[in-house]
Design a protein around this motif. Structure first.
Motif, PDB file in Angstrom:
ATOM      1  N   LEU A 230      33.318  85.532 138.832  1.00  0.00           N
ATOM      2  CA  LEU A 230      33.573  86.548 139.856  1.00  0.00           C
ATOM      3  C   LEU A 230      32.398  87.504 140.000  1.00  0.00           C
ATOM      4  O   LEU A 230      32.062  87.930 141.117  1.00  0.00           O
ATOM      5  N   SER A 231      31.754  87.846 138.899  1.00  0.00           N
ATOM      6  CA  SER A 231      30.591  88.734 138.961  1.00  0.00           C
ATOM      7  C   SER A 231      29.434  88.078 139.704  1.00  0.00           C
ATOM      8  O   SER A 231      28.744  88.728 140.491  1.00  0.00           O
TER       9      SER A 231
ATOM     10  N   ASN B  30      13.563  87.065 148.272  1.00  0.00           N
ATOM     11  CA  ASN B  30      13.292  86.081 147.231  1.00  0.00           C
ATOM     12  C   ASN B  30      13.154  86.740 145.862  1.00  0.00           C
ATOM     13  O   ASN B  30      13.528  86.156 144.842  1.00  0.00           O
ATOM     14  N   GLN B  31      12.628  87.951 145.836  1.00  0.00           N
ATOM     15  CA  GLN B  31      12.539  88.675 144.572  1.00  0.00           C
ATOM     16  C   GLN B  31      13.928  89.008 144.045  1.00  0.00           C
ATOM     17  O   GLN B  31      14.197  88.889 142.839  1.00  0.00           O
ATOM     18  N   LEU B  32      14.830  89.397 144.937  1.00  0.00           N
ATOM     19  CA  LEU B  32      16.199  89.681 144.508  1.00  0.00           C
ATOM     20  C   LEU B  32      16.883  88.416 143.992  1.00  0.00           C
ATOM     21  O   LEU B  32      17.625  88.452 143.009  1.00  0.00           O
ATOM     22  N   ARG B  33      16.627  87.312 144.639  1.00  0.00           N
ATOM     23  CA  ARG B  33      17.205  86.054 144.176  1.00  0.00           C
ATOM     24  C   ARG B  33      16.675  85.665 142.801  1.00  0.00           C
ATOM     25  O   ARG B  33      17.418  85.176 141.963  1.00  0.00           O
ATOM     26  N   MET B  34      15.384  85.908 142.584  1.00  0.00           N
ATOM     27  CA  MET B  34      14.812  85.578 141.284  1.00  0.00           C
ATOM     28  C   MET B  34      15.383  86.480 140.201  1.00  0.00           C
ATOM     29  O   MET B  34      15.682  86.026 139.089  1.00  0.00           O
ATOM     30  N   TYR B  35      15.550  87.754 140.494  1.00  0.00           N
ATOM     31  CA  TYR B  35      16.147  88.665 139.520  1.00  0.00           C
ATOM     32  C   TYR B  35      17.587  88.266 139.210  1.00  0.00           C
ATOM     33  O   TYR B  35      18.034  88.347 138.049  1.00  0.00           O
ATOM     34  N   LEU B  36      18.303  87.838 140.234  1.00  0.00           N
ATOM     35  CA  LEU B  36      19.683  87.404 140.022  1.00  0.00           C
ATOM     36  C   LEU B  36      19.724  86.148 139.158  1.00  0.00           C
ATOM     37  O   LEU B  36      20.577  86.012 138.273  1.00  0.00           O
ATOM     38  N   THR B  37      18.792  85.236 139.394  1.00  0.00           N
ATOM     39  CA  THR B  37      18.716  84.027 138.568  1.00  0.00           C
ATOM     40  C   THR B  37      18.429  84.381 137.114  1.00  0.00           C
ATOM     41  O   THR B  37      19.043  83.832 136.185  1.00  0.00           O
ATOM     42  N   MET B  38      17.506  85.304 136.903  1.00  0.00           N
ATOM     43  CA  MET B  38      17.176  85.724 135.539  1.00  0.00           C
ATOM     44  C   MET B  38      18.376  86.399 134.877  1.00  0.00           C
ATOM     45  O   MET B  38      18.646  86.190 133.684  1.00  0.00           O
ATOM     46  N   ALA B  39      19.123  87.190 135.638  1.00  0.00           N
ATOM     47  CA  ALA B  39      20.277  87.889 135.070  1.00  0.00           C
ATOM     48  C   ALA B  39      21.376  86.910 134.666  1.00  0.00           C
ATOM     49  O   ALA B  39      21.984  87.040 133.597  1.00  0.00           O
ATOM     50  N   ILE B  40      21.632  85.913 135.501  1.00  0.00           N
ATOM     51  CA  ILE B  40      22.653  84.923 135.169  1.00  0.00           C
ATOM     52  C   ILE B  40      22.251  84.131 133.933  1.00  0.00           C
ATOM     53  O   ILE B  40      23.074  83.873 133.041  1.00  0.00           O
ATOM     54  N   ALA B  41      20.963  83.742 133.869  1.00  0.00           N
ATOM     55  CA  ALA B  41      20.498  82.969 132.718  1.00  0.00           C
ATOM     56  C   ALA B  41      20.502  83.814 131.446  1.00  0.00           C
ATOM     57  O   ALA B  41      20.833  83.318 130.359  1.00  0.00           O
ATOM     58  N   ALA B  42      20.150  85.094 131.563  1.00  0.00           N
ATOM     59  CA  ALA B  42      20.111  85.956 130.378  1.00  0.00           C
ATOM     60  C   ALA B  42      21.504  86.299 129.871  1.00  0.00           C
ATOM     61  O   ALA B  42      21.673  86.624 128.681  1.00  0.00           O
ATOM     62  N   ALA B  43      22.503  86.218 130.737  1.00  0.00           N
ATOM     63  CA  ALA B  43      23.866  86.525 130.303  1.00  0.00           C
ATOM     64  C   ALA B  43      24.461  85.420 129.444  1.00  0.00           C
ATOM     65  O   ALA B  43      25.384  85.685 128.663  1.00  0.00           O
TER      66      ALA B  43
ATOM     67  N   LYS C 104      18.827  76.455 143.594  1.00  0.00           N
ATOM     68  CA  LYS C 104      20.013  76.759 144.396  1.00  0.00           C
ATOM     69  C   LYS C 104      19.916  78.104 145.098  1.00  0.00           C
ATOM     70  O   LYS C 104      20.409  78.278 146.216  1.00  0.00           O
ATOM     71  N   LEU C 105      19.301  79.064 144.441  1.00  0.00           N
ATOM     72  CA  LEU C 105      19.294  80.424 144.959  1.00  0.00           C
ATOM     73  C   LEU C 105      18.041  80.754 145.763  1.00  0.00           C
ATOM     74  O   LEU C 105      18.096  81.563 146.679  1.00  0.00           O
TER      75      LEU C 105
ATOM     76  N   SER D 113      27.770  89.326 143.150  1.00  0.00           N
ATOM     77  CA  SER D 113      26.326  89.570 143.239  1.00  0.00           C
ATOM     78  C   SER D 113      25.703  88.798 144.394  1.00  0.00           C
ATOM     79  O   SER D 113      24.844  89.321 145.115  1.00  0.00           O
ATOM     80  N   LEU D 114      26.126  87.557 144.584  1.00  0.00           N
ATOM     81  CA  LEU D 114      25.614  86.782 145.710  1.00  0.00           C
ATOM     82  C   LEU D 114      25.993  87.411 147.043  1.00  0.00           C
ATOM     83  O   LEU D 114      25.211  87.389 148.004  1.00  0.00           O
ATOM     84  N   TYR D 115      27.181  88.000 147.092  1.00  0.00           N
ATOM     85  CA  TYR D 115      27.608  88.660 148.325  1.00  0.00           C
ATOM     86  C   TYR D 115      26.811  89.942 148.583  1.00  0.00           C
ATOM     87  O   TYR D 115      26.418  90.216 149.720  1.00  0.00           O
ATOM     88  N   LEU D 116      26.553  90.697 147.531  1.00  0.00           N
ATOM     89  CA  LEU D 116      25.817  91.945 147.702  1.00  0.00           C
ATOM     90  C   LEU D 116      24.355  91.706 148.045  1.00  0.00           C
ATOM     91  O   LEU D 116      23.757  92.456 148.817  1.00  0.00           O
ATOM     92  N   VAL D 117      23.777  90.674 147.479  1.00  0.00           N
ATOM     93  CA  VAL D 117      22.370  90.373 147.744  1.00  0.00           C
ATOM     94  C   VAL D 117      22.215  89.596 149.051  1.00  0.00           C
ATOM     95  O   VAL D 117      21.094  89.416 149.528  1.00  0.00           O
TER      96      VAL D 117
END
Length: 277
Positions: free
Chosen positions: A165-166, A250-263, A233-234, A170-174
């Motif tokens: 859900l998170s 694209n920077q926001l997408r990369m940050y989101l990818t890093m956040a998902i992987a780091a979680a 995908k992102l 996040s995908l919706y907000l970005v």
């Protein structure tokens, strides 16, 4: 006195109708021809009634209506894609999850990318194996109870749903346009249980040091795997082909990818450290 009067009248003469008095034989059963005049229908006659036909038609309509509404929320046809796996595919996927460093490029039209596609059966089996292994770990320490096992299962499921859900929020907000579905995210988020299983097995066999070494390796592996998978995908199609596109989205997408992987490593440690003491 020679010819006394009989106590009962003789009704056995021809043409007389026998009575139904005491000791009289039962009347003969009705013939099939006369059974049609019976006020009660024969057994099974209700199946040919219009009401039963109408009920069957209503049941069929209701089933199709439920299936149609279910298809709006759960892509039943798409689920076949996630379950179209075999033993060789699962073995390669497990090797890719634990040792992802040998794969450099993952293009969408390559066989290597297909091995990185979501695999829901692997996620489900890894989740169930984690629950069983958690019960074994608690049992070896004399801490097992049905309540504790239920708490482990419910906690793991709650964290998994919260993570999905998170990510969706996040995908919706970005405002990222992607073909990822909730089932895809659920499958990707469930890959962490493979590393958790490896860490728990190492902890049961080698003790606490073995747990930390194995879990650290699996955390690094899942981090690399998620980065290489989700960026295709992102990020945009140009970035998926290896062309760097510098832009705010694209920077926001990369940050989101890093956040998902780091979680993923955080969840792996949080859901396993309390099982080994």
């Amino acid at each position: 006195l020679a010819d006394p009067r009989p106590l009962f009248e003789d009704t056995s003469a021809t043409g007389a109708s026998p009575g139904r008095g005491f000791g009289a034989p039962p009347p003969p059963s009705a013939s099939p021809a006369s059974s049609s005049s019976s006020p009660f229908p024969p057994p099974g006659a209700f199946l040919s009634e219009p009401v039963s036909t109408l009920a069957a038609a209503y049941g069929s309509s209701l089933a199709s209506h439920v299936e149609g509404n279910l298809g709006r929320w759960v892509p039943v046809g798409r689920l076949k894609y996630y379950f179209a796996v075999d033993t060789v595919y699962v073995a390669r996927k497990l090797r890719l999850l634990v040792f992802p460093f040998g794969h450099q490029k993952f293009k969408k039209n390559s066989p290597k990318f297909k091995k990185k596609s979501p695999n829901f059966p692997l996620t489900a089996m890894a989740f169930l194996t984690y629950i069983l292994l958690a019960g074994l770990a608690l049992g070896t320490q004399n801490r097992f109870s049905p309540d504790s096992l239920g708490l482990v299962a419910s906690s793991a499921l709650a964290w998994l749903v919260l993570e999905v859900l998170s990510v969706l929020l996040s995908l919706y907000l970005v405002t990222v346009t992607t073909d990822l579905t909730p089932i895809d995210l659920l499958a990707f988020a469930g890959y962490k249980y493979v590393g958790m299983i490896v860490g728990l097995v190492a902890g049961l066999v080698l003790g606490r040091p073995g747990y930390y070494v194995a879990l650290s390796w699996c955390c690094l592996s899942i981090f690399v795997f998620m980065i290489r998978t989700l960026r295709l995908k992102l990020l945009s199609e140009a970035a998926a082909e290896g062309v760097l596109v510098r832009g705010a989205k694209n920077q926001l997408r990369m940050y989101l990818t890093m956040a998902i992987a780091a979680a993923q490593p955080l969840f792996m440690y949080w859901l396993t450290f309390h099982l080994l003491r």
